[in-house]
Design a protein around this motif. Structure first.
Motif, PDB file in Angstrom:
ATOM      1  N   GLU A  11      33.695  78.214  64.132  1.00 30.59           N
ATOM      2  CA  GLU A  11      32.243  78.201  64.029  1.00 30.59           C
ATOM      3  C   GLU A  11      31.815  77.474  62.771  1.00 30.59           C
ATOM      4  O   GLU A  11      32.501  77.507  61.745  1.00 30.59           O
ATOM      5  CB  GLU A  11      31.655  79.616  64.075  1.00 30.59           C
ATOM      6  N   GLN A  12      30.689  76.796  62.887  1.00 34.50           N
ATOM      7  CA  GLN A  12      30.136  76.102  61.724  1.00 34.50           C
ATOM      8  C   GLN A  12      29.330  77.083  60.892  1.00 34.50           C
ATOM      9  O   GLN A  12      28.566  77.865  61.432  1.00 34.50           O
ATOM     10  CB  GLN A  12      29.215  74.977  62.188  1.00 34.50           C
ATOM     11  N   LEU A  13      29.521  77.015  59.566  1.00 35.25           N
ATOM     12  CA  LEU A  13      28.718  77.851  58.684  1.00 35.25           C
ATOM     13  C   LEU A  13      27.501  77.071  58.200  1.00 35.25           C
ATOM     14  O   LEU A  13      26.401  77.579  58.165  1.00 35.25           O
ATOM     15  CB  LEU A  13      29.561  78.334  57.513  1.00 35.25           C
ATOM     16  N   PHE A  14      27.730  75.837  57.802  1.00 34.37           N
ATOM     17  CA  PHE A  14      26.598  74.949  57.499  1.00 34.37           C
ATOM     18  C   PHE A  14      27.081  73.509  57.589  1.00 34.37           C
ATOM     19  O   PHE A  14      28.282  73.246  57.563  1.00 34.37           O
ATOM     20  CB  PHE A  14      25.991  75.243  56.126  1.00 34.37           C
ATOM     21  N   GLN A  15      26.113  72.599  57.677  1.00 35.60           N
ATOM     22  CA  GLN A  15      26.439  71.174  57.639  1.00 35.60           C
ATOM     23  C   GLN A  15      25.926  70.606  56.331  1.00 35.60           C
ATOM     24  O   GLN A  15      24.973  71.123  55.753  1.00 35.60           O
ATOM     25  CB  GLN A  15      25.752  70.449  58.794  1.00 35.60           C
ATOM     26  N   TYR A  16      26.572  69.555  55.870  1.00 36.30           N
ATOM     27  CA  TYR A  16      26.044  68.865  54.691  1.00 36.30           C
ATOM     28  C   TYR A  16      25.772  67.411  55.020  1.00 36.30           C
ATOM     29  O   TYR A  16      26.437  66.812  55.856  1.00 36.30           O
ATOM     30  CB  TYR A  16      26.996  68.991  53.502  1.00 36.30           C
TER      31      TYR A  16
END
Lengths: 333, 277, 153
Positions: free
Chosen positions: A67-72
């Motif tokens: 799962e992705q936690l955040f994108q930058y």
């Protein structure tokens, strides 16, 4: 009086759930010899009988393998962080085995311990679990040794029992379960007979006592030296929950992601310095047993195992929890 | 078969030729035989031999836990034995430091056994039983792959998407493979990372391409990777396509000839291809 | 590489081609094409590596992952390798690797291999024009891009 529902009626319900945009996860026959919990795409695709235990677990519904936690995003000197949106799809797990459902309350502890994991809790809230009581077991099942059983209701919102001739008895356990089946069942005088579970196979009391002093025992190597160090046991386990966080992407954009990890991997405890506190496979196996039967119970008052036996079923060399416990017991205290 | 096997092992342990026997054992309740490591001659009774001894034990020769037990004797079938040949060619084992006990095998009730041409071990130090090796045409040996290759390309892609979607990256394929022995696997290199460690479709394609291609010209077709995959992914299709190409282009069948040169460690100026312009 | 940019919603599809070339022959061939003012499509991104022997198969996969529609691998003609045998090793490798791609259902007509010497500026120009046009006909490589989309949560 009991509540019953026919198989075709359940399949009609699933059709409706899918139409409503809900995600339905149920046992699917992947190959003649392989049943696996998979997202269901059509209402005639999943099994309601004729299998013992899927080779994966339902934990993925609440704790995905990735799962992705955040994108930058990097633009010039500016760095934007885009947090992953909270999950919003309603999920229904159908025909889960009770040993799978029972693992969910166990997982709840760890995802609400020092901090509350927002995505996990959101998925948990969105998930309704309909378990299917077992009629059969195989040589790897040992739920009854750990306080479970073929009709255990822990973690389930409703429990189904196969009455034969395409009919199932529905026993709702929670409000979620009630709501799911409200108006869908018929009253009947038929009730499912109780099914005996696997005979007790591990003496938990003895194991608990042994573990008090077994940490330094030299026997761990002999008990576990056939372990090859893969993650098949942990990834098929309904209760194992270790994860790894990595950044994936490039200099301009990417994401921080959370993936499943397993304590049997040599890299699991490898330090940046090159030192590895668990340098031998037997130490990693010892860790797995201690975590499930000593550390976790001490911390949360519950075992980190439901006795589903998937670790042994999935193991390339038939190891897993029960064979190690048996070897321990054979050696005596 | 079982008695001579046990006797041979007892003798080897008794006279100190080896310190450990890597073989198959089975507990009362266990469904399948599993690897056992016998160090005491009085324990040879634990050894079993039956139609379910499918696991390729060769991997254990590389594991530090087992190496620490001393000089080993290993029980192999004719098919497993080919992995030993490759490991020796690649300088991973010292053949003289290992005693190989070959057991003749009439097949382990697997599809691949029907096209087996290695029922009888050829390079063992001690051979138990007798079986006849039958010549099998390449056409027969790669029939499974050929059938798959006949599908249109988009179907093949869809097939792998559906299969690799299930891969959880437990690495049972790698850990069981007798020829995967890197100290640090490329997928674990993270400074910088070569491929995604995530079990996404992208990361899974990247991983299975690497796994298969690192076995190109090396895989001996023991099918251990497919056998152990908890998600039932048919990895042998990938391995076989490499093996068939090695055989067709370079006349190389991995692990059948100890004198042969490694396919990708070598080249010939005469190598023929049709696609380089 | 921005995957969306190579596949604009409106307008013509412009293929993205990644070319892994060796330092000693093909790169100089490309250079010669430039100094001779031989025009070739700007769709190609040239990445220079020491030798075809160094061109890891993972780089081909990587190119598709980041949105390439075609990949070119090019180096010295047989017999001309600066390191005597890098290209022979590479040739063997590609002979096997193409089989793997085919089994996986990856379109091998999007993966090109050539030998281009430092004197073959003209060949480089023609080749890039040809690959660009065949890739334009093939269209964007949607199949691999779908693989690279992130999964649902």
């Amino acid at each position: 009086m009991s509540q019953i529902i026919s198989q075709p009626a359940i399949r009609r319900l699933v059709k409706q759930w899918l139409r409503e945009g809900k995600r339905v996860v149920a046992p699917v026959q992947i190959r003649p010899d392989l049943v696996s919990y998979q997202p269901v795409r059509s209402a005639d695709q999943f099994l309601l009988d004729g299998f013992i235990r899927p080779l994966n677990s339902i934990k993925e519904v609440v704790f995905p393998r990735h799962e992705q936690l955040f994108q930058y995003r990097v633009r010039g000197k500016q760095i934007d962080l885009l947090p992953a949106p909270l999950p919003d799809i309603e999920r229904i797990v159908l025909a889960a085995r009770p040993c799978d459902a029972a693992a969910l309350p166990i997982l709840d502890h760890v995802f609400n311990w020092e901090s509350r994991d927002a995505a996990y809790n959101q998925r948990r809230k969105l998930t309704t679990v309909v378990a299917l009581a077992c009629m059969e077991h195989d040589a790897h099942c040992f739920c009854t040794s750990l306080g479970g059983g073929p009709d255990d209701t822990r973690g389930s919102d409703a429990l189904l029992f196969d009455l034969g001739d395409d009919t199932l008895e529905v026993r709702c356990v929670t409000d979620k379960g009630q709501n799911l089946f409200a108006g869908q069942t018929e009253s009947s005088t038929r009730t499912a007979p109780s099914v005996p579970g696997p005979e007790r196979q591990a003496d938990l009391q003895q194991v608990g006592q042994q573990l008090e002093q077994a940490f330094e025992r030299s026997d761990w190597a002999a008990w576990t030296n056939r372990c090859l160090g893969c993650g098949a046991c942990a990834f098929g386990c309904p209760a194992c929950h270790c994860f790894d966080m990595v950044d994936e992407g490039g200099p301009t954009c990417g994401a921080r992601v959370r993936n499943w990890d397993a304590c049997q991997f040599g890299q699991f405890t490898l330090h940046a310095s090159g030192h590895n506190p668990r340098s031998a496979q037997s130490q990693r196996q010892r860790q797995r047993i201690y975590h499930k039967f000593h550390v976790y119970p001490q911390k949360f008052g519950e075992l980190l195992c439901t006795g589903c036996g998937n670790c042994t079923r999935n193991c390339p060399v038939s190891l897993g929890v029960l064979p190690v416990l048996e070897a321990m017991q054979a050696e005596g205290a | 078969m079982l008695q001579p096997l046990r006797e041979t092992c007892r003798r080897l342990l008794d006279d100190g030729t080896v310190q450990v026997v890597i073989g198959y054992g089975q507990a009362m309740r266990a469904v399948e035989p599993y690897p056992v490591f016998i160090t005491d001659p009085n324990d040879v009774g634990q050894l079993v031999w039956n139609e379910q001894c499918r696991t390729n034990l060769v991997k254990y020769l590389l594991r530090q836990e087992i190496r620490a037990l001393g000089k080993p004797a290993i029980v192999v079938k004719g098919c497993d034995e080919r992995a030993l040949v490759v490991l020796e060619q690649e300088s991973q084992i010292e053949r003289s430091e290992i005693v190989v006990i070959g057991v003749a095998c009439d097949g382990m009730a697997e599809a691949r056994c029907e096209v087996c041409d290695a029922h009888q071990p050829r390079f063992a130090d001690h051979t138990i039983g007798h079986a006849t090796n039958k010549e099998q045409s390449a056409e027969r040996r790669y029939a499974h792959l050929a059938e798959f290759q006949e599908r249109p390309i988009a179907d093949r892609m869809d097939y792998w998407k559906a299969e690799l979607e299930r891969c959880v990256k437990c690495y049972a394929c790698r850990q069981s493979c007798p020829l995967c022995y890197c100290q640090r696997c490329i997928v674990e290199k993270n400074r910088p990372a070569v491929l995604d460690t995530s079990p996404t479709l992208k990361g899974n394609f990247a991983w299975h391409i690497v796994r298969a291609f690192h076995l190109a010209g090396r895989c001996v077709g023991c099918d251990q990777c497919s056998r152990v995959c908890p998600e039932g992914i048919d990895l042998r299709l990938l391995n076989q396509s490499m093996a068939r190409a090695s055989e067709a282009s370079f006349g190389h069948r991995s692990g059948t000839d100890p004198q042969a040169e490694l396919v990708l460690g070598n080249f010939s100026k005469q190598d023929q291809e049709q696609f380089i312009r | 590489m921005n995957t969306a940019a190579s596949d604009p919603a409106n307008g013509e599809f412009e293929p993205k081609i990644v070319a892994y070339v060796c330092n000693w022959c093909t790169y100089l061939g490309a250079d010669l094409a430039g100094t001779n003012r031989l025009e070739y499509p700007a769709n190609v991104r040239i990445i220079r590596l020491p030798c075809t022997g160094r061109i890891d198969f993972n780089l081909i996969v990587k190119a598709f992952e980041i949105g390439a529609d075609a990949v070119l691998v090019s180096g010295c003609h047989p017999g001309d390798c600066h390191y005597t045998s890098g290209n022979y090793h590479a040739r063997r490798r590609w002979m096997l690797f193409r089989e793997l791609l085919a089994t996986l259902g990856i379109e091998t007509e999007r993966v090109h291999f050539t030998w281009i010497s430092a004197a073959e500026g003209k060949k480089f120009q023609q080749l890039i024009s040809e690959i660009t046009s065949t890739t334009r006909d093939l269209g964007p490589y949607h199949a691999y891009r779908e693989i690279c989309e992130t999964c649902e949560v």
